[in-house]
Design an enzyme around this catalytic site. Sequence first.
Site, mmCIF file in Angstrom:
data_model
loop_
_atom_site.group_PDB
_atom_site.id
_atom_site.type_symbol
_atom_site.label_atom_id
_atom_site.label_comp_id
_atom_site.label_asym_id
_atom_site.label_seq_id
_atom_site.Cartn_x
_atom_site.Cartn_y
_atom_site.Cartn_z
ATOM 1 N N LYS A 54 0.333 -1.163 -0.241
ATOM 2 C CA LYS A 54 -0.330 0.144 0.107
ATOM 3 C C LYS A 54 0.953 1.320 0.387
ATOM 4 O O LYS A 54 1.089 1.875 -0.717
ATOM 5 C CB LYS A 54 -0.916 -0.053 1.274
ATOM 6 C CG LYS A 54 -1.743 -1.100 0.865
ATOM 7 C CD LYS A 54 -2.968 -1.284 2.563
ATOM 8 C CE LYS A 54 -3.549 -2.464 2.181
ATOM 9 N NZ LYS A 54 -4.256 -2.585 3.475
ATOM 10 N N GLN A 98 -5.317 -1.226 9.539
ATOM 11 C CA GLN A 98 -5.109 -2.691 9.131
ATOM 12 C C GLN A 98 -6.117 -3.746 9.674
ATOM 13 O O GLN A 98 -5.515 -4.004 11.082
ATOM 14 C CB GLN A 98 -3.531 -3.289 8.494
ATOM 15 C CG GLN A 98 -3.435 -4.531 8.637
ATOM 16 C CD GLN A 98 -3.493 -5.002 6.460
ATOM 17 O OE1 GLN A 98 -4.133 -3.798 5.746
ATOM 18 N NE2 GLN A 98 -3.717 -5.952 5.710
ATOM 19 N N ASP A 121 -11.571 2.244 3.829
ATOM 20 C CA ASP A 121 -12.273 0.794 3.798
ATOM 21 C C ASP A 121 -13.100 0.749 3.604
ATOM 22 O O ASP A 121 -14.014 -0.323 2.964
ATOM 23 C CB ASP A 121 -12.278 0.346 4.736
ATOM 24 C CG ASP A 121 -10.289 -0.207 5.086
ATOM 25 O OD1 ASP A 121 -9.877 -1.498 3.893
ATOM 26 O OD2 ASP A 121 -9.416 -0.512 5.844
HETATM 27 N N1 GUN Z 1 -7.101 -7.043 5.964
HETATM 28 C C1 GUN Z 1 -7.113 -7.643 4.658
HETATM 29 N N2 GUN Z 1 -7.763 -7.114 3.689
HETATM 30 C C2 GUN Z 1 -7.831 -5.650 4.359
HETATM 31 C C3 GUN Z 1 -8.309 -4.642 3.576
HETATM 32 O O1 GUN Z 1 -9.221 -3.974 2.697
HETATM 33 N N3 GUN Z 1 -8.484 -3.247 5.367
HETATM 34 C C4 GUN Z 1 -8.087 -3.843 5.731
HETATM 35 N N4 GUN Z 1 -8.206 -2.765 6.889
HETATM 36 N N5 GUN Z 1 -7.206 -4.718 6.783
HETATM 37 C C5 GUN Z 1 -7.337 -5.895 5.182
#
Ligand code: GUN
Length: 293
Positions: A54, A98, A121
């Site tokens: 990311k 996350q 998200d």
């Molecule tokens: N963990 C795995 N995929 C995601 C996601 O799309 N967003 C977040 N915040 N955590 C994750």
Amino acid sequence: MTASIIDGKAFAANLKEQIARKVSILKENHNLTPGLAVVLVGEDPASQVYVRNKNKSTKAAGMNSYEYLMDDDVSESELIAKVTELNGDPSVHGILVQLPLPKHINEAAVIETISPEKDVDGFHVINSGLLATGGKGMVPCTPLGCIMMLKDKLGSLSGLDAVVVGRSNIVGKPMAQLLLNESCTVTIAHSRTKNLGEVVGRSDIVVAAVGVPELVKGSWIKPGATVIDVGINRIEKDDGKTKLVGDVEFIPASERAGAITPVPGGVGPMTIAVLLQNTVTAACRQLAIDEPE
Ligand code: GUN
């Protein structure tokens, strides 16, 4: 029939190019550099990889990336204090905590602390409520990426029968809502569904997001259907080595489907690209700027 392969990697690369172009316009015309803050608690290796990717992609698109690493014994109140600080930081337009979080932290409490406008998200209840009622909120990245690929492949989805296998808050439920918003007739199936094969077999669109390796059998797929496989499961082969498989039996499914996403290289690469897109959208909305085309 041999399915055409939906190339998520190429689709995501194209989307990232468009995002970088939008970011350069925002910088030039509005002196705005969108910023994404990612908070990682603990040292889960898979989460570390996601966060690193990311960070890299955010910078490559010309945006600011802020990373906050917290020990896995951080208290819920300390984490909430960090999110609150980021809510008030004008250089941060998107906040992502996350998941999963350590067991002693209430995930819902943390997510509900994120300002809905910065919730890139789309997990906050305000955003899931807006999605369900046709409002303009932030939409979860993976389902939004799936809809983009489906519309690119099929054009209008109106009137099609769609099944979503899986009912998670992150993928299954928002996916079903997005398909409904596109005027599909939507079934949500899950681990307790009776006659899953029959439900899948009458569907023009199959989205598998259940987290069970190859649960959806190739022989179930309606000839010509479009199959989107969100699953990423690492399994052990006969020779003891491991490989990644989706929630769909890829080879037999690709002999019946009209189009199908591979694993890896299908939905996976789209998630980060859509996260960057959501960050641009969030920044523009916060500053009441029209998002560049
Ligand atoms: N963990 C795995 N995929 C995601 C996601 O799309 N967003 C977040 N915040 N955590 C994750």
